[in-house]
Write an enzyme that holds these catalytic residues in place. Structure first.
Site, short mmCIF file in Angstrom:
data_model
loop_
_atom_site.label_atom_id
_atom_site.label_comp_id
_atom_site.label_asym_id
_atom_site.label_seq_id
_atom_site.Cartn_x
_atom_site.Cartn_y
_atom_site.Cartn_z
N HIS A 134 0.85 -1.19 0.00
CA HIS A 134 0.00 0.00 0.00
C HIS A 134 0.88 1.23 0.00
O HIS A 134 1.92 1.25 0.66
CB HIS A 134 -0.92 0.01 1.23
CG HIS A 134 -2.09 0.90 1.08
ND1 HIS A 134 -2.02 2.25 1.31
CD2 HIS A 134 -3.34 0.65 0.65
CE1 HIS A 134 -3.20 2.79 1.05
NE2 HIS A 134 -4.02 1.85 0.63
N ASP A 192 -7.80 -5.92 -0.05
CA ASP A 192 -8.26 -6.75 -1.17
C ASP A 192 -8.01 -8.24 -0.95
O ASP A 192 -8.71 -9.07 -1.53
CB ASP A 192 -7.60 -6.28 -2.48
CG ASP A 192 -8.16 -4.93 -2.91
OD1 ASP A 192 -9.39 -4.76 -2.83
OD2 ASP A 192 -7.38 -4.04 -3.30
#
Ligand code: CMC
Length: 379
Positions: free
Chosen positions: A265, A316
């Site tokens: 991220h 996710d």
């Protein structure tokens, strides 16, 4: 500072605007949404509708406000003829994200406020409510028509999460499935100045309509480095196949410099604050269905990624195996992300247009200069 010194590739670390909607609190590893910790909202039993209200109206609703908001969503649980026709005439092989992107844009054909060119705060909130109510219908109807099945009519007695599951499968969803879907919708709802929210704000800053800005958001979310990662992560776990194979598969993939989907991220460097809540929801799905293989593959992949690269999973990854456990077809994973993120994008569009200044950055020119034009016959 020189132009080149102030340039950051990918705009990493660049402050690109102001917002009172949400921020990642890196120190405490939390997502602050209008003053609330997002995970507290899931743990406290909030519905996705409450969170969408918080995003659109700056504060959590009272009982009466929530009832009125739910009524407004229910009234809009229908598709205009032009969009229903679009879904019926789309090729069955169209990717659900391509269909959704087109259908979201086509909703503007019949949106009274879009037709009137009204971009006021009140009109933008009304448009957002319509989009929130209609996107789940587009996702489910588009999917069923592509399978040669008739769409399932929405039910007035179901929440947005429950109705979405019901319209996809045609079966009454179980409580654990509704709970997992509701948690995922809350966790996906908003995440600061991410790529798709920024794209929506750029479009909104030209005073383009809400539908145009949300279409830009959908288009930007679809790539595998952003929202498309939930589908890519599940495809990866299917390729891995068994928990026994997970470590070797990840090591081989890292060796060949592959990006491991569902990991990493831009902002979080010590773990995505949304992951523990989604893992809990994914665990409940595994326990209820008796199928734990995909969750185990994800866990071993996580251990391997942390040991080898120090890179944590993002939302996710657990969303992928939770959705798979709920029997949701993989090509619907990213469209479901859209069904949730509409709330965050709409909040960004409203905030942008409430206090607008055109977003128009500069760049470093790297091309040639001083070339002399010769007519085409002389080149
Ligand atoms: N697998 C392997 N290596 C990775 C990964 C990954 N998933 N993520 C980052 N790295 C490595 C990368 O190779 C680079 O290494 P090096 O410095 O040796 O070249 C380093 O970590 C920094 O990565 P980056 O790509 O420069 O970081 P970024 O901030 O530009 O990218 C990211 C962030 C999310 C695009 C990236 O982590 C990635 O591609 N992840 C896989 C796709 C994914 O899961 N996306 C969902 C993001 S979160 C939810 C959402 O927004 O939708």
């Amino acid at each position: 500072m020189s132009e080149a010194n102030s340039y950051s590739p990918g705009l990493a670390g660049v402050i690109a605007g102001e917002s009172a909607i949400s921020c990642i609190d890196v120190e405490r590893n939390k997502l602050n949404m209008r003053g609330y910790d997002l995970v507290d909202l899931t743990e406290g039993g909030a519905s996705f509708e409450e969170v969408a209200y918080l995003l659109l109206h700056d504060d959590l609703p009272s009982l009466g406000q929530l009832a009125a908001f739910n009524d407004a969503l229910l009234i809009e649980r229908q598709l205009p003829d032009a969009v229903a026709h679009l879904l019926r005439t789309a090729p069955a092989k169209a990717h659900p994200m391509a269909l959704l992107r087109t259908a979201v844009s086509a909703l503007a054909y019949s949106d009274a406020d879009s037709l009137a060119g009204d971009t006021s705060h009140e009109a933008n909130v009304r448009k957002a409510v319509r989009l929130l109510a209609k996107v789940p219908l587009i996702i489910a109807a588009g999917h069923r028509l592509a399978q040669g099945q008739e769409p399932v009519e929405p039910r007035d007695d179901l929440s947005l999460a429950a109705n979405l599951l019901y319209m996809i499968s045609g079966e009454e969803p179980k409580a654990y499935a509704i709970e997992a879907m509701n948690v995922s919708l809350i966790l996906y709802s908003e995440h600061g100045y991410n790529a798709s929210a920024f794209a929506a704000r750029v479009a909104a800053s030209t005073l383009a309509d809400m539908h145009a800005a949300i279409t830009a958001g959908v288009a930007t979310l679809g790539g595998p480095l952003h929202g498309g990662a939930n589908e890519a992560a599940m495809e990866m776990m299917l390729e891995i196949g068994t928990p026994d194979n997970a470590r070797t598969w990840i090591l081989d993939a890292l060796q060949s410099k592959r990006k491991i989907m569902g990991f990493g991220h831009r902002e979080y460097k010590s773990g995505d604050s949304r992951v523990p809540a989604m893992k809990q929801a994914g665990l409940s799905v595994s326990q209820e269905t008796g199928e734990d293989r995909w969750r185990q593959i994800a866990e071993i992949s996580e251990e391997t990624m942390l040991a080898e690269k120090g890179i944590f999973p993002n939302l996710d990854l657990p969303c992928a195996y939770a959705y798979y456990g709920l029997d949701i077809p993989i090509p619907l994973f990213t469209p479901i992300f859209v069904a949730s993120r509409i709330s965050g994008w709409a909040a960004h569009v409203i905030e942008q247009q409430d206090n607008n200044r055109l977003i128009r950055p500069n760049h470093i020119y790297t091309g040639p200069v001083g070339r002399t034009y010769k007519s085409v016959g002389d080149r």
